[in-house]
Design a protein around this motif. Structure first.
Motif: not given
Length: 352
Positions: A285-288, A293-297, A302-311
């Protein structure tokens, strides 16, 4: 009497908590320690964070000037650790028992540990990562799956890439060679470069332009003058926001990956806060929040699961698990290879 004992106990606990709280002096990149993440960390741990934004060259210069002092946690790229450590001794070995390794994507963790090992000790673990691969307009260039496909007749005159190391490296992998394995053998590496040079000269007529800046290649792709290019993942995802046909594709031979790490300076004085920060920001959840903020993963499992749906959808379309596991992570470049690469690139540029 009991009241005095209770008050004394509270005072001791308070003093103990204060003694354990540290100020973490973080040397990092822009976007890697956003204010909302810092605030949550400080509230949850009691540690304070002082953020200094920098880049690879400045990080090494600052740590060299102080013999590894002045900061408690730094974030150099993985290829800026083993070499500077051997030459300047500016980092201290990581205590992996203090890092929650289960939070990391396994393939990235192992690759980074390997590339940052010096004299048997590990000096870095992964944080932010990105890749160079293909940006493809699927409506007109659906057959482009690997670097060498940029030489296909179907995209003649509508291809772009940079005259840089990444292009030489990507074509080498797509041609069935392993340039990284040849880094320790200059003659073997020269042989690989000769073959790649010949290939790039052979299909030079396919190239609309050799791009230099990110805006340049994005404009070429937007206009349709270029339908397939070798470029960065974030550029492909940005283009996909406006045109669903354009997206980043991880090449079948493997995207080329960079990783910015966590490394502890040799004279850091807040190790506990440093390890606490590493474990905190690798929580999904913090990684998201950091990805937003940074634009990179990040290398958070599982850090990708909590970013905005489009990204998240763009990322998952580009990077199924097998594509992540197939990323070719840049190792340290030995002295002397840059001159060989520069000569090959000059000849490619001059060829008619």
């Amino acid at each position: 009497m009991n009241l005095k004992i209770m008050l004394s106990t509270v005072a001791i606990v308070a003093l103990s908590t204060t003694a354990q709280a540290e100020t973490l002096r973080l040397l990092t990149w822009g976007g890697y320690a956003p204010d909302d993440v810092v605030a949550k960390f400080e509230a949850e741990t009691g540690h304070k964070v002082e953020v200094t934004k920098s880049n690879n060259e400045e990080m090494i210069a600052k740590l060299r000037a102080t013999n590894g002092g002045g900061f408690d946690l730094a974030q150099p790229s993985q290829d800026r650790i083993a070499g500077p450590q051997a030459e300047f001794g500016i980092y201290k070995p990581l205590d992996l028992s203090k890092i929650e390794t289960a939070l990391f994507i396994p393939s990235m963790l192992e690759a980074t540990k390997g590339n940052t090992t010096y004299e048997g000790d590990v000096y870095g673990v992964p944080h932010i990562w990105g890749t160079s691969g293909l940006i493809v307009n699927s409506s007109t260039a659906a057959d482009i799956k690997d670097y060498t496909d940029l030489c296909n007749d179907s995209v003649s005159g509508k291809v772009s890439y940079r005259l840089k190391r990444a292009t030489l490296t990507g074509f080498a992998f797509a041609m069935g060679m392993d340039p990284f394995a040849a880094y320790g053998d200059e003659a073997a590496y020269k042989d690989i470069l000769d073959k790649v040079e010949a290939k790039l000269i052979e299909c030079k007529s396919n190239v609309k332009a050799y791009w230099d800046g990110g805006d340049e290649i994005k404009n070429l792709l937007r206009s349709g003058e270029v339908v397939a290019a070798m470029a960065w993942d974030t550029g492909g995802w940005q283009l996909n926001e406006d045109n669903a046909d354009i997206n980043y594709v991880a090449p079948t031979s493997g995207a080329l990956g960079w990783i910015d790490t966590f490394a502890i300076p040799a004279r850091g004085r807040a190790d506990e806060a440093a390890y606490a920060w590493i474990n905190f920001v690798m929580k999904p959840e913090i990684a998201a929040m950091i990805t937003e903020s940074a634009g990179n993963f990040t290398a958070s499992q599982g850090g990708d699961a909590n970013v905005n749906d489009a990204l998240k959808q763009r990322y998952q379309a580009s990077f199924p698990q097998e594509a992540i596991d197939n990323v070719k992570w840049y190792p340290v470049v030995p002295a002397g290879l840059e001159a060989l690469e520069g000569a090959a690139l000059d000849r490619i540029n001059a060829a008619q």
